[in-house]
Write an enzyme that holds these catalytic residues in place. Structure first.
Site, mmCIF file in Angstrom:
data_model
loop_
_atom_site.group_PDB
_atom_site.id
_atom_site.type_symbol
_atom_site.label_atom_id
_atom_site.label_comp_id
_atom_site.label_asym_id
_atom_site.label_seq_id
_atom_site.Cartn_x
_atom_site.Cartn_y
_atom_site.Cartn_z
ATOM 1 N N PHE A 11 2.585 27.807 -19.682
ATOM 2 C CA PHE A 11 3.903 27.325 -19.249
ATOM 3 C C PHE A 11 4.936 27.306 -20.369
ATOM 4 C CE2 PHE A 11 2.384 23.366 -21.131
ATOM 5 C CZ PHE A 11 3.545 22.853 -21.692
ATOM 6 N N LYS A 40 -0.153 37.058 -13.691
ATOM 7 C CA LYS A 40 -0.394 35.754 -13.055
ATOM 8 C C LYS A 40 0.289 34.730 -13.956
ATOM 9 C CE LYS A 40 -2.495 32.306 -12.984
ATOM 10 N NZ LYS A 40 -1.823 30.988 -13.131
ATOM 11 N N GLU A 51 1.623 28.577 -13.089
ATOM 12 C CA GLU A 51 2.059 28.040 -11.794
ATOM 13 C C GLU A 51 3.098 26.944 -11.993
ATOM 14 O OE1 GLU A 51 -0.785 27.823 -13.252
ATOM 15 O OE2 GLU A 51 -1.713 25.850 -13.081
ATOM 16 N N ARG A 52 3.348 26.566 -13.269
ATOM 17 C CA ARG A 52 4.325 25.500 -13.495
ATOM 18 C C ARG A 52 5.739 26.027 -13.727
ATOM 19 N NH1 ARG A 52 0.961 21.446 -17.313
ATOM 20 N NH2 ARG A 52 -0.084 23.268 -18.133
ATOM 21 N N SER A 61 -4.535 27.422 -22.996
ATOM 22 C CA SER A 61 -5.369 26.390 -23.639
ATOM 23 C C SER A 61 -6.769 26.921 -23.955
ATOM 24 C CB SER A 61 -5.498 25.198 -22.691
ATOM 25 O OG SER A 61 -6.201 25.597 -21.528
ATOM 26 N N CYS A 64 2.841 26.642 -29.472
ATOM 27 C CA CYS A 64 1.527 26.802 -30.109
ATOM 28 C C CYS A 64 1.681 26.944 -31.612
ATOM 29 C CB CYS A 64 0.806 28.014 -29.546
ATOM 30 S SG CYS A 64 1.599 29.544 -30.000
ATOM 31 N N GLU A 84 -5.165 18.870 -29.969
ATOM 32 C CA GLU A 84 -3.804 19.404 -29.988
ATOM 33 C C GLU A 84 -2.953 18.458 -29.136
ATOM 34 O OE1 GLU A 84 -3.286 23.026 -27.681
ATOM 35 O OE2 GLU A 84 -1.725 23.722 -29.046
HETATM 36 P P1 NAD Z 1 -3.329 26.399 -19.572
HETATM 37 O O1 NAD Z 1 -4.588 26.936 -20.157
HETATM 38 O O2 NAD Z 1 -3.399 25.142 -18.807
HETATM 39 O O3 NAD Z 1 -2.715 27.506 -18.574
HETATM 40 C C1 NAD Z 1 -2.619 28.863 -18.965
HETATM 41 C C2 NAD Z 1 -2.974 29.739 -17.772
HETATM 42 O O4 NAD Z 1 -4.356 29.567 -17.448
HETATM 43 C C3 NAD Z 1 -2.180 29.400 -16.527
HETATM 44 O O5 NAD Z 1 -1.774 30.595 -15.925
HETATM 45 C C4 NAD Z 1 -3.160 28.605 -15.675
HETATM 46 O O6 NAD Z 1 -2.982 28.828 -14.307
HETATM 47 C C5 NAD Z 1 -4.517 29.105 -16.113
HETATM 48 N N1 NAD Z 1 -5.536 28.040 -16.170
HETATM 49 C C6 NAD Z 1 -5.353 26.734 -16.485
HETATM 50 N N2 NAD Z 1 -6.516 26.076 -16.507
HETATM 51 C C7 NAD Z 1 -7.458 26.964 -16.189
HETATM 52 C C8 NAD Z 1 -8.876 26.887 -16.053
HETATM 53 N N3 NAD Z 1 -9.542 25.745 -16.233
HETATM 54 N N4 NAD Z 1 -9.540 27.999 -15.725
HETATM 55 C C9 NAD Z 1 -8.893 29.152 -15.548
HETATM 56 N N5 NAD Z 1 -7.554 29.286 -15.655
HETATM 57 C C10 NAD Z 1 -6.843 28.219 -15.979
HETATM 58 O O7 NAD Z 1 -2.269 26.318 -20.753
HETATM 59 P P2 NAD Z 1 -0.816 25.666 -20.706
HETATM 60 O O8 NAD Z 1 -0.953 24.190 -20.642
HETATM 61 O O9 NAD Z 1 0.004 26.353 -19.690
HETATM 62 O O10 NAD Z 1 -0.246 26.101 -22.141
HETATM 63 C C11 NAD Z 1 -0.376 25.319 -23.296
HETATM 64 C C12 NAD Z 1 -1.503 25.808 -24.167
HETATM 65 O O11 NAD Z 1 -1.312 27.177 -24.480
HETATM 66 C C13 NAD Z 1 -1.577 25.086 -25.499
HETATM 67 O O12 NAD Z 1 -2.925 24.845 -25.819
HETATM 68 C C14 NAD Z 1 -0.970 26.074 -26.475
HETATM 69 O O13 NAD Z 1 -1.401 25.943 -27.811
HETATM 70 C C15 NAD Z 1 -1.452 27.356 -25.891
HETATM 71 N N6 NAD Z 1 -0.630 28.465 -26.328
HETATM 72 C C16 NAD Z 1 -1.155 29.314 -27.244
HETATM 73 C C17 NAD Z 1 -0.394 30.361 -27.724
HETATM 74 C C18 NAD Z 1 -0.951 31.296 -28.737
HETATM 75 O O14 NAD Z 1 -0.396 32.372 -28.903
HETATM 76 N N7 NAD Z 1 -2.025 30.936 -29.438
HETATM 77 C C19 NAD Z 1 0.910 30.538 -27.251
HETATM 78 C C20 NAD Z 1 1.413 29.657 -26.295
HETATM 79 C C21 NAD Z 1 0.624 28.616 -25.838
#
Ligand code: NAD
Length: 519
Positions: free
Chosen positions: A172, A196, A199-200, A249, A304, A404
């Protein structure tokens, strides 16, 4: 490239829909070059984080819709992969122009769905736009290699060829930049793509794929499905999807890496972080404190690459009161309000989690030097706001250090030497980013060589590389072996074919078959 007529008919059955819980507009799917109303039975509300009003409803795509997206991408691949490289380059030129023209509309959508300030939202678009601009160099980036005369009359060439249907799953926090790390790179190499988005905040992805289509991407080259776990599992399991790019994440990233790899797919997975800023006593104080504040609290800490841990070395610890004064001056407000420095967090749950982690720090003995948990923003009383917060004298065993936080919370610690700072950073499981603030070249060099983190800044707080390089988070922040964008991104989205040819001017035939290994 056309979908079977029956599938098209199902997808066209749109019409107005009424929902029991909300009359907010729906976010559409994007399949085979068209926006399509989903037939989903389950929908997810997207809230404006500054007000918590529902702004759109996102479908949990049905299996038939997701399969239709893959069918469209598979059909499009056969012609798109044969399209000349100059044509693909021209699409990217036009696409980058359209993104520029629509910059403020994109930023408005990001601020509404994600919450960040308008200026920061434009930065989100701009950093993605730079990747599209880099894609315009595909005529150099996708070059193979040749070697003449590897044996008598024999030459070898390599070609970098597309993989087929690829998929992107995004978080998101950067609704424009991160999708732009994925589908333009995939498409310009000749692949097709299923996105994909989070969803937020799926709105920016929808706008961007429509622009890419207007720029000339043929129908089916990029498609968008929505949802959560079922959509992710579909992508991990579908045999026609050859590669997955994930950013988000740890929990989701590790799961997707394992499930996708097990199914024989390439997976690149960028995950969570805990980035340390090391403040040496010889640093330029003014610049360092400003950069620290910007990198810890900007985007409400939801980056991140946020510098979420400050490590003050020796006498630099005396600057902490001044840091607090600067943090207090930052203005917390809805992202579309003039002068806002920090917007809200993405959700009430995210706010609660951040507040709980701050409390855990207090309970475990950290000093709460600045507490933004009870901030009230006039006119936005329902928003998910947390003001700049500083927890000092944090110990690596505390929960607020181990996790984090992903909020505007700076965790701070004091050490005596640079070696002590390196010990802290290299003992942390993450390796996304780090920075050192110093005016001493030898100190900077020692740090950059000894620190085991993939992206290092010297007097640069958020060292996210430009797209001629790659995003090189390491250790616990990354799974896979080929990074996002830059040369590594081209490698990720292509496979190598090697052709060895023998062309003799005069054909002297052998009298019998040679059965030994040719050397
Ligand atoms: P998230 O993992 O909750 O969601 C990311 C995607 O994964 C979404 O499309 C979501 O629908 C899907 N998803 C969520 N939970 C899932 C699960 N249990 N199983 C399968 N799919 C799932 O992440 P977020 O909260 O949207 O984003 C924040 C996180 O992303 C932070 O940890 C941040 O550090 C990380 N991030 C990392 C980078 C990088 O380049 N290292 C860049 C941006 C964000």
């Amino acid at each position: 490239t056309l979908l079977p007529l029956r599938t098209r008919a199902v997808l066209r059955m749109t019409g107005a829909r009424l929902y029991a819980s909300s009359s907010a507009p729906t976010t559409k799917l994007f399949i085979d070059g068209r926006t399509v109303e989903s037939q989903a039975t389950e929908w997810i509300d997207v809230h404006n984080p500054a007000t918590n009003e529902v702004v759109t409803r996102v479908p949990k795509s049905t299996q038939a819709e997701m399969q239709a997206a893959v069918d469209a991408a598979k059909a499009a691949f056969s012609t798109w992969s044969e399209t000349t490289i100059l044509t693909r380059q021209q699409v990217m030129f036009k696409f980058q122009q359209l993104i520029k023209e629509n910059m403020s509309e994109l930023a408005k959508n990001i601020t509404t769905e994600q919450g960040k300030t308008l200026v920061d939202a434009e930065g989100d678009v701009l950093r993605g736009l730079q990747v599209v601009e880099h894609c315009c160099s595909i005529t150099s980036l996708q070059l193979g290699e040749t070697m003449a005369g590897i044996a008598k009359d024999m030459d070898t060439s390599t070609f970098r060829l597309p993989l087929g249907v690829t998929a992107g799953i995004t978080p998101f926090n950067f609704p424009a930049m991160i999708p732009l790390w994925m589908f333009p790179m995939a498409a310009v190499c000749g692949n097709t793509c299923i996105m994909k988005p989070s969803e937020r905040d799926p709105g920016a992805t929808m706008m961007l794929v429509e622009m890419a289509t207007e720029a000339g991407l043929p129908d089916g080259v990029v498609n968008v499905i929505h949802g959560q776990h079922d959509a992710v599992n579909f992508i991990c399991d579908n045999p026609d999807i050859k590669a997955i790019s994930f950013v988000g994440s740890d929990q989701a990233g590790q799961y997707i890496y394992e499930r996708g790899s097990k199914n024989g797919k390439r997976v690149q997975s960028n995950m969570g972080a805990k980035n340390h800023g090391v403040i040496m006593p010889d640093a330029n104080k003014e610049n360092t404190l400003n950069q620290l504040c910007g990198a810890a609290f900007g985007a409400a800490g939801q980056r991140c690459m946020a510098l979420s841990t400050a490590v003050f070395v020796g006498e630099a610890r005396e600057w902490i009161p001044e840091l607090i004064e600067r943090a207090k001056q930052l203005k917390v407000n809805a992202g579309d309000q003039p002068g806002a420095d920090l917007g809200p967090l993405i959700s009430p749950e995210a706010k609660q989690r951040v507040c709980d982690l701050v409390q855990s720090g207090v309970d475990q003995g950290a000093e709460l030097l600045l507490d933004g948990r009870d901030i009230k923003v006039p006119g936005y009383e329902n928003g998910n706001f947390v003001g700049p917060t500083v927890l000092h004298k944090v110990d690596p065993n505390m929960k607020c250090y181990e996790e984090e936080i992903f909020g505007p919370v700076l965790v701070s610690m004091e050490v005596d030497t640079l070696d002590d700072a390196l010990e802290v950073i290299n003992s942390n499981p993450y390796g996304n980013g780090t920075a050192i603030f110093t005016t001493n070249g030898a100190t900077a060099r020692k740090f950059t060589q000894a620190v085991d983190v993939g992206q290092v800044g010297v007097n640069v707080p958020i060292p996210v590389p430009l797209p001629m390089f790659s995003f090189t988070g390491s250790r616990g922040s990354f799974r896979g072996d080929t990074n996002f964008y830059g040369k590594a991104g081209i490698q990720f989205y292509t496979q190598i074919k090697t052709v060895t040819s023998l062309w003799k001017e005069s054909d002297v035939s052998h009298t019998r078959a040679a059965v030994a290994m040719p050397v």
